[in-house]
Design a protein around this motif. Structure first.
Motif, PDB file in Angstrom:
ATOM      1  N   VAL A 246       0.881  -1.168   0.000  1.00 14.93           N
ATOM      2  CA  VAL A 246       0.000   0.000   0.000  1.00 14.93           C
ATOM      3  C   VAL A 246       0.918   1.217   0.000  1.00 14.93           C
ATOM      4  N   GLU A 247       0.921   1.943  -1.103  1.00 19.09           N
ATOM      5  CA  GLU A 247       1.814   3.092  -1.241  1.00 19.09           C
ATOM      6  C   GLU A 247       1.155   4.390  -0.815  1.00 19.09           C
ATOM      7  N   VAL A 248      -0.132   4.549  -1.144  1.00 19.15           N
ATOM      8  CA  VAL A 248      -0.889   5.751  -0.781  1.00 19.15           C
ATOM      9  C   VAL A 248      -2.289   5.308  -0.403  1.00 19.15           C
ATOM     10  N   LEU A 249      -2.785   5.838   0.708  1.00 21.89           N
ATOM     11  CA  LEU A 249      -4.181   5.615   1.084  1.00 21.89           C
ATOM     12  C   LEU A 249      -4.694   6.884   1.736  1.00 21.89           C
ATOM     13  N   GLU A 250      -5.568   7.558   1.008  1.00 20.64           N
ATOM     14  CA  GLU A 250      -6.202   8.792   1.445  1.00 20.64           C
ATOM     15  C   GLU A 250      -7.685   8.649   1.148  1.00 20.64           C
ATOM     16  N   PRO A 251      -8.546   9.509   1.693  1.00 24.07           N
ATOM     17  CA  PRO A 251      -9.982   9.343   1.464  1.00 24.07           C
ATOM     18  C   PRO A 251     -10.393   9.259  -0.010  1.00 24.07           C
ATOM     19  N   GLY A 252      -9.681   9.919  -0.908  1.00 24.51           N
ATOM     20  CA  GLY A 252     -10.065   9.920  -2.306  1.00 24.51           C
ATOM     21  C   GLY A 252      -9.142   9.166  -3.244  1.00 24.51           C
ATOM     22  N   ARG A 253      -8.071   8.563  -2.716  1.00 27.14           N
ATOM     23  CA  ARG A 253      -7.106   7.909  -3.608  1.00 27.14           C
ATOM     24  C   ARG A 253      -6.372   6.791  -2.884  1.00 27.14           C
ATOM     25  N   CYS A 254      -6.154   5.685  -3.615  1.00 29.27           N
ATOM     26  CA  CYS A 254      -5.369   4.565  -3.104  1.00 29.27           C
ATOM     27  C   CYS A 254      -4.473   4.059  -4.222  1.00 29.27           C
ATOM     28  N   ILE A 255      -3.197   3.853  -3.897  1.00 27.65           N
ATOM     29  CA  ILE A 255      -2.241   3.284  -4.841  1.00 27.65           C
ATOM     30  C   ILE A 255      -1.636   2.046  -4.192  1.00 27.65           C
ATOM     31  N   ILE A 256      -1.710   0.935  -4.918  1.00 29.30           N
ATOM     32  CA  ILE A 256      -1.161  -0.335  -4.439  1.00 29.30           C
ATOM     33  C   ILE A 256      -0.293  -0.923  -5.542  1.00 29.30           C
ATOM     34  N   SER A 257       0.813  -1.537  -5.146  1.00 30.93           N
ATOM     35  CA  SER A 257       1.639  -2.254  -6.123  1.00 30.93           C
ATOM     36  C   SER A 257       1.825  -3.698  -5.654  1.00 30.93           C
ATOM     37  N   LEU A 258       2.141  -4.534  -6.619  1.00 28.85           N
ATOM     38  CA  LEU A 258       2.372  -5.945  -6.343  1.00 28.85           C
ATOM     39  C   LEU A 258       3.621  -6.373  -7.094  1.00 28.85           C
ATOM     40  N   PRO A 259       4.697  -6.666  -6.358  1.00 31.43           N
ATOM     41  CA  PRO A 259       5.914  -7.140  -7.023  1.00 31.43           C
ATOM     42  C   PRO A 259       5.670  -8.476  -7.712  1.00 31.43           C
ATOM     43  N   ASN A 260       6.345  -8.686  -8.816  1.00 36.05           N
ATOM     44  CA  ASN A 260       6.225  -9.940  -9.555  1.00 36.05           C
ATOM     45  C   ASN A 260       7.156 -10.966  -8.916  1.00 36.05           C
ATOM     46  N   LYS A 261       6.614 -11.684  -7.953  1.00 34.81           N
ATOM     47  CA  LYS A 261       7.366 -12.747  -7.277  1.00 34.81           C
ATOM     48  C   LYS A 261       6.728 -14.079  -7.622  1.00 34.81           C
ATOM     49  N   LYS A 262       7.473 -15.128  -7.439  1.00 26.85           N
ATOM     50  CA  LYS A 262       7.038 -16.479  -7.813  1.00 26.85           C
ATOM     51  C   LYS A 262       5.637 -16.812  -7.297  1.00 26.85           C
ATOM     52  N   ARG A 263       5.323 -16.428  -6.063  1.00 28.72           N
ATOM     53  CA  ARG A 263       4.044 -16.819  -5.456  1.00 28.72           C
ATOM     54  C   ARG A 263       2.817 -16.197  -6.147  1.00 28.72           C
ATOM     55  N   VAL A 264       3.014 -15.153  -6.978  1.00 26.00           N
ATOM     56  CA  VAL A 264       1.873 -14.525  -7.661  1.00 26.00           C
ATOM     57  C   VAL A 264       1.977 -14.633  -9.182  1.00 26.00           C
ATOM     58  N   GLN A 265       2.916 -15.430  -9.673  1.00 26.31           N
ATOM     59  CA  GLN A 265       3.118 -15.537 -11.119  1.00 26.31           C
ATOM     60  C   GLN A 265       2.191 -16.559 -11.770  1.00 26.31           C
ATOM     61  N   ASN A 266       1.974 -16.323 -13.057  1.00 22.18           N
ATOM     62  CA  ASN A 266       1.262 -17.295 -13.876  1.00 22.18           C
ATOM     63  C   ASN A 266       2.290 -18.177 -14.600  1.00 22.18           C
ATOM     64  N   HIS A 267       1.834 -18.982 -15.520  1.00 24.35           N
ATOM     65  CA  HIS A 267       2.711 -19.925 -16.210  1.00 24.35           C
ATOM     66  C   HIS A 267       3.688 -19.264 -17.186  1.00 24.35           C
ATOM     67  N   ILE A 268       3.498 -17.979 -17.506  1.00 26.27           N
ATOM     68  CA  ILE A 268       4.424 -17.293 -18.415  1.00 26.27           C
ATOM     69  C   ILE A 268       5.308 -16.271 -17.702  1.00 26.27           C
ATOM     70  N   GLY A 269       5.262 -16.261 -16.379  1.00 25.69           N
ATOM     71  CA  GLY A 269       6.171 -15.436 -15.596  1.00 25.69           C
ATOM     72  C   GLY A 269       5.716 -14.020 -15.300  1.00 25.69           C
ATOM     73  N   SER A 270       4.495 -13.670 -15.668  1.00 29.12           N
ATOM     74  CA  SER A 270       3.983 -12.351 -15.291  1.00 29.12           C
ATOM     75  C   SER A 270       3.029 -12.517 -14.104  1.00 29.12           C
ATOM     76  N   VAL A 271       2.585 -11.387 -13.538  1.00 33.63           N
ATOM     77  CA  VAL A 271       1.666 -11.445 -12.410  1.00 33.63           C
ATOM     78  C   VAL A 271       0.357 -12.090 -12.875  1.00 33.63           C
ATOM     79  N   HIS A 272      -0.101 -13.063 -12.122  1.00 34.75           N
ATOM     80  CA  HIS A 272      -1.318 -13.815 -12.451  1.00 34.75           C
ATOM     81  C   HIS A 272      -2.514 -12.871 -12.548  1.00 34.75           C
ATOM     82  N   ALA A 273      -3.433 -13.184 -13.436  1.00 32.06           N
ATOM     83  CA  ALA A 273      -4.626 -12.362 -13.648  1.00 32.06           C
ATOM     84  C   ALA A 273      -5.407 -12.136 -12.357  1.00 32.06           C
ATOM     85  N   ILE A 274      -5.578 -13.181 -11.583  1.00 32.03           N
ATOM     86  CA  ILE A 274      -6.349 -13.050 -10.345  1.00 32.03           C
ATOM     87  C   ILE A 274      -5.600 -12.208  -9.311  1.00 32.03           C
TER      88      ILE A 274
END
Length: 164
Positions: free
Chosen positions: A44-72
């Motif tokens: 969670v990078e920013v959380l304010e009443p009107g805006r939220c920014i979240i990032s997700l690093p591409n690590k093995k536990r969230v990857q799909n079969h082609i090495g990118s972040v899984h759709a879900i």
């Protein structure tokens, strides 16, 4: 704007921390509050009443079969950002409920991290804070590490009284 609930008071206190500590505190807090988000490693990078920014690093536990972040996993960060915004603005006497999740996959995502930005307008914030029950579409944009938007996402959140 006044703070409508316990969550907003906690987040407000965290937002007073220095930037490096704020991001870690927000991420750890939400990772414990919503355990599944904690297992994925969202930041969670920013959380304010009107805006939220979240990032997700591409690590093995969230990857799909082609090495990118899984759709879900990508949908998870969009749902998290929009839900955190609704929850931040909703009085304690109401409960947020995701009503509609729609994702249109339009491009292959790059292999880096995913980042989502969600917004609420002042009018939406007023609606959430003042209506006993209702719903709103929370605008959200999801970008890959190349700055492209591989998924067009729509999230509709509803809320109802806690004690019905």
């Amino acid at each position: 704007m006044s703070q409508p609930n316990k969550l907003s008071r906690i987040v407000d206190a965290m937002n007073r921390l220095p930037s490096f500590a704020r991001k870690r505190a927000l991420s750890t807090f939400f990772g414990r509050m919503v355990p599944y988000t904690g297992t994925t490693g969202i930041r969670v990078e920013v959380l304010e009443p009107g805006r939220c920014i979240i990032s997700l690093p591409n690590k093995k536990r969230v990857q799909n079969h082609i090495g990118s972040v899984h759709a879900i996993a990508s949908m998870l960060i969009a749902e998290s950002a929009t839900g955190f915004l609704v929850g931040l603005n909703l009085p304690d006497s109401r409960v947020p409920v995701i009503k509609t999740v729609n994702g249109e996959f339009v491009k292959r995502a790059a292999k880096g991290e995913m980042r989502v930005v969600a917004h609420l307008t002042p009018k939406q914030i007023e609606l959430i804070r003042s209506s006993e029950k209702g719903e709103t579409t929370v605008p959200v944009e999801l970008h890959d590490s190349d700055g492209r938007e591989p998924i067009i996402i729509t999230m509709v959140w509803a809320w109802t009284p806690k004690n019905r």
